[in-house]
Design an enzyme around this catalytic site. Structure first.
Site, short mmCIF file in Angstrom:
data_model
loop_
_atom_site.label_atom_id
_atom_site.label_comp_id
_atom_site.label_asym_id
_atom_site.label_seq_id
_atom_site.Cartn_x
_atom_site.Cartn_y
_atom_site.Cartn_z
N GLU A 20 26.23 60.32 47.97
CA GLU A 20 25.35 61.16 47.14
C GLU A 20 23.96 60.77 47.72
O GLU A 20 23.04 61.80 47.80
CB GLU A 20 25.50 60.76 45.79
CG GLU A 20 26.83 61.17 45.14
CD GLU A 20 26.83 60.58 43.76
OE1 GLU A 20 26.77 59.30 43.29
OE2 GLU A 20 27.52 61.47 42.98
N GLU A 48 35.38 57.71 43.15
CA GLU A 48 35.37 57.60 41.88
C GLU A 48 36.73 57.56 40.99
O GLU A 48 36.87 56.91 40.17
CB GLU A 48 34.45 58.67 41.42
CG GLU A 48 32.75 58.23 41.51
CD GLU A 48 32.51 58.66 43.03
OE1 GLU A 48 33.31 59.03 43.97
OE2 GLU A 48 31.20 58.53 43.29
C1 1HE Z 1 30.49 46.01 45.64
C2 1HE Z 1 30.61 47.23 45.97
C3 1HE Z 1 30.30 48.27 44.99
C4 1HE Z 1 31.05 46.20 47.98
N1 1HE Z 1 29.78 47.49 43.85
N2 1HE Z 1 30.03 45.50 44.54
N3 1HE Z 1 32.14 52.17 45.46
C5 1HE Z 1 33.41 52.06 45.87
O1 1HE Z 1 34.39 52.11 45.22
C6 1HE Z 1 33.27 51.32 47.13
C7 1HE Z 1 33.96 49.73 46.87
N4 1HE Z 1 33.57 49.05 48.16
C8 1HE Z 1 34.61 48.96 49.21
O2 1HE Z 1 35.47 49.74 49.15
C9 1HE Z 1 34.32 48.07 50.24
O3 1HE Z 1 33.50 46.99 49.80
C10 1HE Z 1 33.72 48.52 51.54
C11 1HE Z 1 34.71 49.46 52.26
C12 1HE Z 1 32.31 49.34 51.38
C13 1HE Z 1 33.20 47.36 52.26
O4 1HE Z 1 34.46 46.40 52.75
P1 1HE Z 1 34.11 45.15 53.24
O5 1HE Z 1 35.54 44.34 53.46
O6 1HE Z 1 33.31 45.18 54.25
O7 1HE Z 1 33.30 44.33 52.06
P2 1HE Z 1 34.05 43.51 50.88
O8 1HE Z 1 34.46 42.28 51.02
O9 1HE Z 1 34.91 44.61 49.96
O10 1HE Z 1 32.50 43.57 49.75
C14 1HE Z 1 31.85 42.55 50.23
C15 1HE Z 1 30.95 42.32 48.80
O11 1HE Z 1 30.39 43.47 48.31
C16 1HE Z 1 31.80 41.86 47.57
O12 1HE Z 1 31.34 41.10 47.00
P3 1HE Z 1 31.55 39.45 46.91
O13 1HE Z 1 30.68 38.81 45.84
O14 1HE Z 1 33.03 39.17 46.83
O15 1HE Z 1 31.14 38.98 48.15
C17 1HE Z 1 32.22 43.10 46.92
O16 1HE Z 1 32.47 42.95 45.58
C18 1HE Z 1 30.91 43.78 46.92
N5 1HE Z 1 31.04 45.33 46.81
N6 1HE Z 1 31.09 47.38 47.36
C19 1HE Z 1 29.78 46.30 43.67
N7 1HE Z 1 30.62 49.31 45.14
C20 1HE Z 1 26.15 57.55 40.28
S1 1HE Z 1 27.70 57.41 40.17
C21 1HE Z 1 28.31 56.93 42.01
C22 1HE Z 1 29.79 56.30 41.55
C23 1HE Z 1 30.40 55.54 42.84
O17 1HE Z 1 29.61 55.39 43.51
S2 1HE Z 1 31.72 55.01 42.75
C24 1HE Z 1 32.24 54.35 44.09
C25 1HE Z 1 31.80 52.81 44.23
#
Ligand code: 1HE
Length: 270
Positions: free
Chosen positions: A123, A143
């Site tokens: 977005e 989402e």
């Molecule tokens: C996060 C987020 C997040 C990572 N919110 N904390 N977005 C998603 O559904 C995407 C979610 N994220 C992922 O699928 C993956 O993290 C990635 C593909 C982006 C990257 O993977 P990777 O293996 O490099 O990293 P990771 O181990 O998954 O994440 C590293 C840290 O970032 C980890 O936190 P930690 O405290 O365990 O180290 C994750 O929890 C954190 N993290 N992505 C919170 N999105 C206005 S409305 C919009 C609606 C949306 O955007 S919905 C889609 C949300």
């Protein structure tokens, strides 16, 4: 011009997850929350809004990019766990306000994409005017997987890039697209090698900055309105915008420079 010679833009109130700087008349906004894959929380949304509300008037183009392996993992999913429906609608509206400042900026905004460009990250990218995607980029709207709906403008902006049918398919099935396919489909206008996106964006920004500010402003503000108008209204807006742009003294000088053979010709290489 050395892109590494950026000087900080002093912006009290900008969170640590964002960094603002400038190189000559190009402003740079960097997402600096790589530990959370640049996931956008409320402070970042407020910071993006602040950055675009307070840009110095001599800025001619903006480049947005992200630190770490991913451009942006979208919404910080911890932001919505405790919200009721009214708080959630206000949350979405805050994203709309911030991203409208990008789309309706006085000057063009270029987003440099790499790695995950998903959910709210897509977005954010879609609100920019030009997208340069490094080969590592992938796009998704996850989402549905999280049980929520897009809230940062995807339903309006993504179909304009890649069609409504493709956007709905991504939302319903979780389908992802890569950078190479993405440039063909319209997610980005440019493809860059990994690590080369920022330099590519700066080169585009320099070209943009070399054009008359009113010309750029006309493109940003007339073109989307003309696209949404009936043809007759579009032609009329075009004539008015054309008259305004060509009467600017910058335009007069550039027209004279061409006629006096002081300006470069249009060239095409391969
Ligand atoms: C996060 C987020 C997040 C990572 N919110 N904390 N977005 C998603 O559904 C995407 C979610 N994220 C992922 O699928 C993956 O993290 C990635 C593909 C982006 C990257 O993977 P990777 O293996 O490099 O990293 P990771 O181990 O998954 O994440 C590293 C840290 O970032 C980890 O936190 P930690 O405290 O365990 O180290 C994750 O929890 C954190 N993290 N992505 C919170 N999105 C206005 S409305 C919009 C609606 C949306 O955007 S919905 C889609 C949300």
């Amino acid at each position: 011009m050395d892109d590494n010679a950026a000087t900080a833009i002093d912006l009290p109130g900008l969170p640590d997850s964002l960094q603002a700087s400038r190189v000559d008349n190009i402003a740079i906004l960097r997402l600096t929350r790589p530990g959370k894959r640049n996931a956008i929380d409320n402070a970042m949304i407020a910071g993006i809004d602040l950055f675009f509300s307070t840009l110095p008037h001599d800025i001619r183009a903006v480049v947005i990019h992200g630190e770490g392996d991913h451009f942006c993992a979208g919404l910080d999913l911890s932001s919505l766990t405790e919200t009721d429906a009214y708080e959630a609608v206000l949350h979405s509206r805050a994203w709309h306000r911030a991203f409208a400042k990008i789309e309706k900026a006085e000057m063009p905004v270029i987003a440099v994409l790499h790695g995950a460009t998903v959910g709210g990250g897509l977005e954010l990218a879609a609100a920019a005017h030009i997208r340069v995607a490094e080969r590592s980029t992938f796009y998704a709207l996850p989402e549905g997987q999280r049980g929520i709906f897009v809230g940062g403008g995807a339903s309006v902006r993504v179909p304009k890039l890649v069609t409504l049918a493709r956007t709905m398919d991504m939302m319903l099935t979780g389908r992802t697209y890569g950078a190479q396919e993405g440039v063909t489909l319209g997610f980005s206008q440019y493809l860059a090698e990994n690590g080369a996106g920022f330099a590519h964006a700066m080169e585009l920004a320099r070209k943009i900055a070399s054009h008359a500010p009113l010309s750029n402003f006309s493109v940003l503000h007339a073109m989307p309105r003309i696209a949404e108008s009936q043809d007759e209204a579009g032609f009329f807006i075009e004539s008015l915008m054309s008259a305004v742009a060509s009467s600017d003294k910058d335009a007069k000088g550039r027209l004279r420079a061409f006629l006096e053979k002081r300006a470069p010709k249009v060239t095409h290489s391969g």
